[in-house]
Design an enzyme around this catalytic site. Structure first.
Site, mmCIF file in Angstrom:
data_model
loop_
_atom_site.group_PDB
_atom_site.id
_atom_site.type_symbol
_atom_site.label_atom_id
_atom_site.label_comp_id
_atom_site.label_asym_id
_atom_site.label_seq_id
_atom_site.Cartn_x
_atom_site.Cartn_y
_atom_site.Cartn_z
ATOM 1 N N SER A 11 4.689 39.407 12.085
ATOM 2 C CA SER A 11 4.301 38.048 12.474
ATOM 3 C C SER A 11 4.246 37.860 13.989
ATOM 4 C CB SER A 11 5.276 37.032 11.876
ATOM 5 O OG SER A 11 6.607 37.295 12.293
ATOM 6 N N ASP A 191 12.570 30.149 17.387
ATOM 7 C CA ASP A 191 13.406 29.931 16.206
ATOM 8 C C ASP A 191 14.451 31.034 16.050
ATOM 9 O OD1 ASP A 191 11.781 32.035 15.616
ATOM 10 O OD2 ASP A 191 10.862 31.154 13.837
ATOM 11 N N HIS A 194 10.856 34.369 16.711
ATOM 12 C CA HIS A 194 9.482 34.350 17.196
ATOM 13 C C HIS A 194 9.417 33.835 18.640
ATOM 14 C CE1 HIS A 194 9.117 34.241 12.756
ATOM 15 N NE2 HIS A 194 8.177 35.137 13.008
#
Length: 241
Positions: A11, A191, A194
């Site tokens: 991600s 977070d 990320h």
């Protein structure tokens, strides 16, 4: 066709074309010289990456002009999900450390066999802010414990660096680099995992430096089509002969 740089990862790579992302910054940096191609897959670990490798990347063709020519470089940015703890809610993403190392070797070996002259760049997982991970779970968390720890991420980062050395390829040790700044948790992470814009900037700068070191600097790359400054005002079409 312009040459390519592939970004292969989880991600943190998939999000890299967001506003201020490190992939978008690379695309801007290499505009008119290289196409930066995103191959990011949220949640993926090295086990899953190996499983889909042949579907994600085209086979190299000698002298190809159809987009399947070997890329100039490929970044391999996995480990954040492999490092999920095996006894927490994200256990299905966990990969044991020894398997992670072997998977990285296999990915690198596959790319070297496929693209012998391509620069392969490993990137370690970033550091983890465990308190923020507790505030941002992506599934039910009955244990009340973070699914990742900075200690575990560091162990995977160390193995990633070791693997790069064994393979004779460059590596960005993001885990170490980010923690050189005292307030790294708030400065770089959204977070606890990320990246925010400043975190993306660190990745961008480190990747560009490694590419420069590998001979892929803007000064050594060919610009695509004539620049405006090189077009004769009196005979513009002559530039396109």
């Amino acid at each position: 066709m312009r040459p390519k740089i592939y970004l292969f990862g989880d991600s943190i790579t998939e999000e890299s074309f967001d506003d201020g992302g490190w992939g978008a910054s690379l695309a801007n940096h290499f505009s008119r010289t290289v196409d930066v191609v995103l191959r990011g897959y949220s949640g993926y670990n090295t086990r899953w990456a190996l499983k889909v490798l042949d579907r994600v990347f085209p086979a190299a063709k000698s002298g190809a002009s159809d987009g399947s020519a070997p890329p100039l470089a490929v970044t391999v940015f996995f480990g954040a999900n492999d490092a999920c703890l095996p006894d927490r809610y994200a256990a299905f993403q966990h990969v044991p450390l020894d398997e992670y190392k072997q998977n990285l070797h296999s990915i690198v070996s596959s790319f070297k066999k496929r693209w012998p002259k391509t620069l392969i760049l490993l990137i370690t997982p970033p550091p983890i802010d465990e308190d923020e991970r507790l505030r941002h779970p992506y599934a039910e968390n009955p244990s009340g414990l973070p699914e990742r720890t900075n200690e575990a991420a560091g162990a995977f980062a160390k193995v990633c660096v070791e693997t790069a050395g064994e393979c004779g390829i460059p590596v960005v040790d993001l885990w170490t680099r980010m923690q050189q700044y005292l307030d790294w948790r708030k400065a770089y992470l959204r977070d606890g995992l990320h990246l925010i814009q400043d975190g993306n900037k660190v990745v961008f700068e480190e990747v560009v430096q490694k590419l420069n070191d590998g001979g892929l600097s803007l000064e050594k790359l060919t610009v695509d089509l004539p620049l405006l400054a090189d077009i004769d005002h009196g005979d513009p079409l002559n530039a396109f002969q």
